[in-house]
Design a protein around this motif. Structure first.
Motif, PDB file in Angstrom:
ATOM      1  N   UNK A 102      -6.505 -19.314   2.893  1.00  0.00           N
ATOM      2  CA  UNK A 102      -6.248 -17.961   2.402  1.00  0.00           C
ATOM      3  C   UNK A 102      -5.905 -17.060   3.570  1.00  0.00           C
ATOM      4  N   UNK A 103      -5.123 -16.042   3.288  1.00  0.00           N
ATOM      5  CA  UNK A 103      -4.746 -15.100   4.329  1.00  0.00           C
ATOM      6  C   UNK A 103      -4.396 -13.760   3.717  1.00  0.00           C
ATOM      7  N   UNK A 104      -4.813 -12.691   4.349  1.00  0.00           N
ATOM      8  CA  UNK A 104      -4.530 -11.349   3.850  1.00  0.00           C
ATOM      9  C   UNK A 104      -4.132 -10.447   4.992  1.00  0.00           C
ATOM     10  N   UNK A 105      -3.069  -9.685   4.772  1.00  0.00           N
ATOM     11  CA  UNK A 105      -2.653  -8.663   5.720  1.00  0.00           C
ATOM     12  C   UNK A 105      -2.933  -7.302   5.095  1.00  0.00           C
ATOM     13  N   UNK A 106      -3.659  -6.471   5.819  1.00  0.00           N
ATOM     14  CA  UNK A 106      -3.999  -5.134   5.339  1.00  0.00           C
ATOM     15  C   UNK A 106      -3.292  -4.123   6.229  1.00  0.00           C
ATOM     16  N   UNK A 107      -2.401  -3.338   5.646  1.00  0.00           N
ATOM     17  CA  UNK A 107      -1.683  -2.300   6.381  1.00  0.00           C
ATOM     18  C   UNK A 107      -2.255  -0.959   5.936  1.00  0.00           C
ATOM     19  N   UNK A 108      -3.061  -0.351   6.808  1.00  0.00           N
ATOM     20  CA  UNK A 108      -3.753   0.884   6.430  1.00  0.00           C
ATOM     21  C   UNK A 108      -2.802   2.080   6.410  1.00  0.00           C
TER      22      UNK A 108
ATOM     23  N   UNK B  60      -2.036 -12.995   0.619  1.00  0.00           N
ATOM     24  CA  UNK B  60      -2.075 -11.686  -0.037  1.00  0.00           C
ATOM     25  C   UNK B  60      -1.701 -10.594   0.948  1.00  0.00           C
ATOM     26  N   UNK B  61      -1.229  -9.467   0.418  1.00  0.00           N
ATOM     27  CA  UNK B  61      -0.918  -8.291   1.225  1.00  0.00           C
ATOM     28  C   UNK B  61      -1.456  -7.047   0.531  1.00  0.00           C
ATOM     29  N   UNK B  62      -1.953  -6.109   1.330  1.00  0.00           N
ATOM     30  CA  UNK B  62      -2.435  -4.823   0.831  1.00  0.00           C
ATOM     31  C   UNK B  62      -1.784  -3.745   1.694  1.00  0.00           C
ATOM     32  N   UNK B  63      -0.771  -3.084   1.156  1.00  0.00           N
ATOM     33  CA  UNK B  63       0.085  -2.206   1.946  1.00  0.00           C
ATOM     34  C   UNK B  63      -0.088  -0.752   1.513  1.00  0.00           C
ATOM     35  N   UNK B  64      -0.521   0.091   2.477  1.00  0.00           N
ATOM     36  CA  UNK B  64      -0.707   1.520   2.193  1.00  0.00           C
ATOM     37  C   UNK B  64       0.199   2.400   3.048  1.00  0.00           C
ATOM     38  N   UNK B  65       1.102   1.796   3.829  1.00  0.00           N
ATOM     39  CA  UNK B  65       2.056   2.544   4.653  1.00  0.00           C
ATOM     40  C   UNK B  65       3.344   1.737   4.733  1.00  0.00           C
ATOM     41  N   UNK B  66       4.443   2.399   5.071  1.00  0.00           N
ATOM     42  CA  UNK B  66       5.739   1.715   5.135  1.00  0.00           C
ATOM     43  C   UNK B  66       5.846   0.950   6.451  1.00  0.00           C
ATOM     44  N   UNK B  67       5.903  -0.396   6.411  1.00  0.00           N
ATOM     45  CA  UNK B  67       5.991  -1.177   7.648  1.00  0.00           C
ATOM     46  C   UNK B  67       7.445  -1.338   8.095  1.00  0.00           C
ATOM     47  N   UNK B  68       7.602  -1.761   9.338  1.00  0.00           N
ATOM     48  CA  UNK B  68       8.937  -2.175   9.769  1.00  0.00           C
ATOM     49  C   UNK B  68       9.319  -3.471   9.073  1.00  0.00           C
ATOM     50  N   UNK B  69       8.355  -4.396   8.977  1.00  0.00           N
ATOM     51  CA  UNK B  69       8.541  -5.623   8.202  1.00  0.00           C
ATOM     52  C   UNK B  69       7.177  -6.172   7.827  1.00  0.00           C
ATOM     53  N   UNK B  70       7.110  -6.820   6.669  1.00  0.00           N
ATOM     54  CA  UNK B  70       5.857  -7.419   6.206  1.00  0.00           C
ATOM     55  C   UNK B  70       6.195  -8.631   5.347  1.00  0.00           C
TER      56      UNK B  70
END
Length: 223
Positions: free
Chosen positions: A138-144, A171-181
């Motif tokens: 499992x893997x999760x990226x959290x972008x605050x 999984x991804x949890x994105x709360x801001x606009x990234x350059x790439x995700x």
């Protein structure tokens, strides 16, 4: 030791673990948050054989600090490895290559948190799943919320022996606009022409299998 685990070394500050244990004699930095900007990259090396529950916590607080993570481990008994990464260092990036060899039951989790703008977390995990093994990844990226323009990628790939069972849970949890995700999960399987070419070159069945295994181990290296 580096040759034994096929670790590429370079000029860097090092944090080394073997069999899940921090090795101060092989390290130039303590196993603590990276809160100081170093003139060299920081190379975190986690190698050996593990059993039971194991945790690797990586916190990057310094700005403009490149960090590299090299994991090369195997298990012959049930094992769990959790890698927790939190990057709050502006313009700091961690690039990781994780190679797992599972011969029993392996649970692996990679959790990356972007806590500041312009942070990078890129981790590629390859697993060689042995005969009749069970692997859960499992893997999760959290972008605050304040982590704008970050670069995030947590990816998995598996090479499976007969009867092996592999589960992927990205999984991804994105709360801001990234350059790439991005995130991905895939299975690697040699093609019939690849196998035929190697065997017609004079390789035995075992030599062919070893060559394909080595190619998989090195295929996705980020360094």
């Amino acid at each position: 030791m580096w040759d034994e685990f096929n670790i590429k070394t370079f000029a860097a500050e090092t944090i080394v673990y073997r069999d899940g244990i921090y090795c101060p004699d092989l390290s130039t930095l303590p196993c603590a948050p990276i809160g100081t900007r170093h003139s060299l990259p920081v190379h975190i090396i986690y190698i050996g054989e593990i059993t039971g529950k194991n945790d690797l916590n990586i916190e990057i607080n310094a700005d403009n600090q490149p960090v590299f993570l090299d994991v090369n481990i195997k298990n012959n008994k049930p094992a769990f490895l959790n890698i927790f990464i939190k990057n709050t260092g502006k313009n700091s990036e961690i690039r990781g290559h994780v190679l797992l060899e599972n011969n029993d039951t392996m649970n692996f989790d990679c959790h990356g948190i972007h806590g500041s703008a312009n942070t990078g977390i890129l981790v590629q995990t390859n697993i060689i799943a042995g005969r009749n093994s069970i692997s859960k990844l499992s893997g999760a990226a959290v972008i605050e919320r304040d982590a704008v323009e970050c670069v995030s990628d947590i990816a998995f790939c598996a090479m499976c022996d007969a009867g092996a069972r592999v589960e992927f849970m990205p999984a991804q949890y994105i709360s801001a606009v990234p350059e790439s995700a991005g995130h991905s999960a895939s299975l690697y399987s040699p093609t019939a022409p690849q196998i035929q070419y190697l065997q017609e070159s004079g390789m035995s069945r075992k030599e062919t299998a070893d060559a394909l295994r080595e190619a998989f181990q090195n295929k996705f290296t980020l360094f």
